[in-house]
Design an enzyme around this catalytic site. Structure first.
Site, PDB file in Angstrom:
ATOM      1  N   HIS A 194       1.560  44.295 144.773  1.00  0.00           N
ATOM      2  CA  HIS A 194       0.659  45.272 145.411  1.00  0.00           C
ATOM      3  C   HIS A 194       0.962  46.711 144.983  1.00  0.00           C
ATOM      4  CE1 HIS A 194      -1.118  42.213 147.851  1.00  0.00           C
ATOM      5  NE2 HIS A 194      -0.022  41.965 148.549  1.00  0.00           N
ATOM      6  N   ASP A 231      -0.102  34.367 144.316  1.00  0.00           N
ATOM      7  CA  ASP A 231       0.180  34.792 145.690  1.00  0.00           C
ATOM      8  C   ASP A 231      -1.128  34.683 146.479  1.00  0.00           C
ATOM      9  OD1 ASP A 231       2.371  36.663 147.290  1.00  0.00           O
ATOM     10  OD2 ASP A 231       0.304  37.105 147.864  1.00  0.00           O
TER      11      ASP A 231
HETATM   12 ZN    ZN Z   1       1.077  37.586 149.594  1.00  0.00          ZN
END
Ligand code: ZN
Length: 418
Positions: A194, A231
């Site tokens: 992220h 993910d």
């Molecule tokens: Zn995640």
């Protein structure tokens, strides 16, 4: 065995250890390894010695008795516990401890090579991150608690730990590119996918995988890297880093809608990078077979067409069916199958060079069970796993509607998609 044999074996072992440890006489080390192999049954620590031998590139190149057995490199280091030490956070040190607990099983002895991580330098972080952002994180060093945003905190050692997580990826890529290991698994934290060039978010400080791709370009002149983010959340940081380049094909499979809100079908890259960002947004509830179909009918043809030199896998364990932050239905066996299929795709397109890097996953049990299956598959998938995999992928089952939408959008960039 006779006493004289035992003593001869001890002598050879001592000499071999010295030769391997010195690492300055490749011919001697090679001969010592060969001698060890001849008396293999007589030496109890042969697996350990072979692990040492595998870390010596000269020995490894000249003499690799069982490449499959020594093909997995793993980074897992107690120092990753120093990030967010002493505070309550979902992204806790228990996550790395879960992987360490798997590796403590004596059954892993000799089946993989532990690779030592080194910290990334600030100049290396700047391959992806802005100088301002790097300075902001560096300034948190020594401070008990700093909030980067509502989810993302640092403690006194977070800057150093985050640099070690990035460097762990570099160290494993060195091991892979120098043929010391074929595949890698980096059990690192903080996670990275992220983290955008100018900001950390979603528990991530520096983008470990994006920096790994840049390292391959800078250090090894690699022209094409494929990222397959499994993910449960969109890999927005990796997408942001490579949105306008064709040097990285960045693919993310994730729950949508969901955190961080990006990763729509229509986000396909821009400029030179148009078509080189591929998003596979999925509603909650998808299970093992769905992910295998996406790998087989989307990722495999894309890999064939793109011909990456290395595949990087941001691997969250939050697809696991009991994860606290996502709502997918993947089992531990499913993770083993996913890893086996990705490893097989890597074998087909890039000489097997593939590196899994831990991202999210918020249950210690899930990380332990799924991590074990992933490492087993990367080590050497069992015949039962391969058999199941071939049966599932040979079926050509009815396609997921979500997969069809991705193929419709990307067919114009990738004619191989049908
Ligand atoms: Zn995640």
């Amino acid at each position: 065995r006779s006493d004289s044999e035992t003593s001869e074996h001890r002598q050879i072992e001592t000499m071999a250890r010295a030769a391997l440890a010195s690492r300055v006489h490749p011919t001697l080390a090679t001969a010592a390894t060969a001698a060890l192999m001849r008396v293999r049954r007589g030496i109890s620590e042969i697996d350990h010695l072979m692990g040492v031998a595998a870390q010596n590139p000269e020995v490894c190149r000249v003499f690799n008795p069982d490449p499959a057995a020594l093909s997995l490199g793993v980074v897992c280091d107690e120092r990753f516990a120093r990030h967010l030490q002493g505070i309550f956070h979902m992204e806790s040190s228990r996550r790395c401890e879960a992987i360490l607990s798997v590796l403590q099983d004596p059954a892993w002895e000799g089946r993989m090579v532990r690779v030592a991580p080194r910290p990334a330098a600030p100049e290396e972080l700047a391959w992806v991150h802005t100088p301002d952002y790097i300075a902001r994180v560096a300034a948190t060093a020594g401070h008990p608690l700093t909030s980067m945003d509502v989810d993302t905190q640092t403690t006194a050692d977070s800057y150093d730990t985050a640099r070690l997580a990035v460097g762990a990826v570099f160290s494993l890529l060195d091991a892979i590119l120098e043929d010391r290991v074929k595949r890698g698994f980096a059990a690192v934290r903080p996670p990275g996918h992220h983290a955008e060039p100018g900001r950390g978010m979603g528990f991530c400080i520096f983008n470990n995988v994006a920096l790994g791709a840049r390292y391959l370009q800078e250090r090894y002149g690699v022209k094409r890297v494929m990222v397959v983010d499994i993910d449960a959340h969109h890999g927005n940081g990796t997408q942001a880093a490579f949105y306008e380049t064709d040097a990285v094909l960045a693919l993310s499979i994730h729950q949508f809608p969901g955190f961080p809100g990006t990763g729509r079908l229509g986000e396909v890259g821009a400029g030179r990078g148009e078509g080189y960002t591929v998003n596979v947004p999925l509603h909650k509830g998808h299970a093992d077979r769905d992910f295998l179909c996406i790998l087989q009918f989307l990722v495999r043809p894309l890999a064939r067409a793109y011909q990456p030199e290395v595949i990087l896998v941001p691997c969250g364990f939050d697809l696991w069916l009991h994860d606290r932050l996502a709502e997918m239905r993947v089992t531990a066996e499913g993770y083993g199958l996913i890893a086996a299929l990705l490893a097989e795709i890597a074998t087909e397109v890039c000489g097997g060079r593939i590196l899994f890097v831990m991202e999210g996953g918020y249950s210690a049990e899930g990380i332990r069970e799924c991590g074990m299956k992933v490492m087993e598959s990367l080590c050497r998938p069992s015949p039962a796993v391969l058999d199941r995999l071939y049966r599932i992928t040979a079926e050509n089952p009815e396609r997921l509607p979500a997969l069809n939408k991705v193929i419709q959008i990307h067919r114009k960039y990738w004619p191989i998609l049908k």
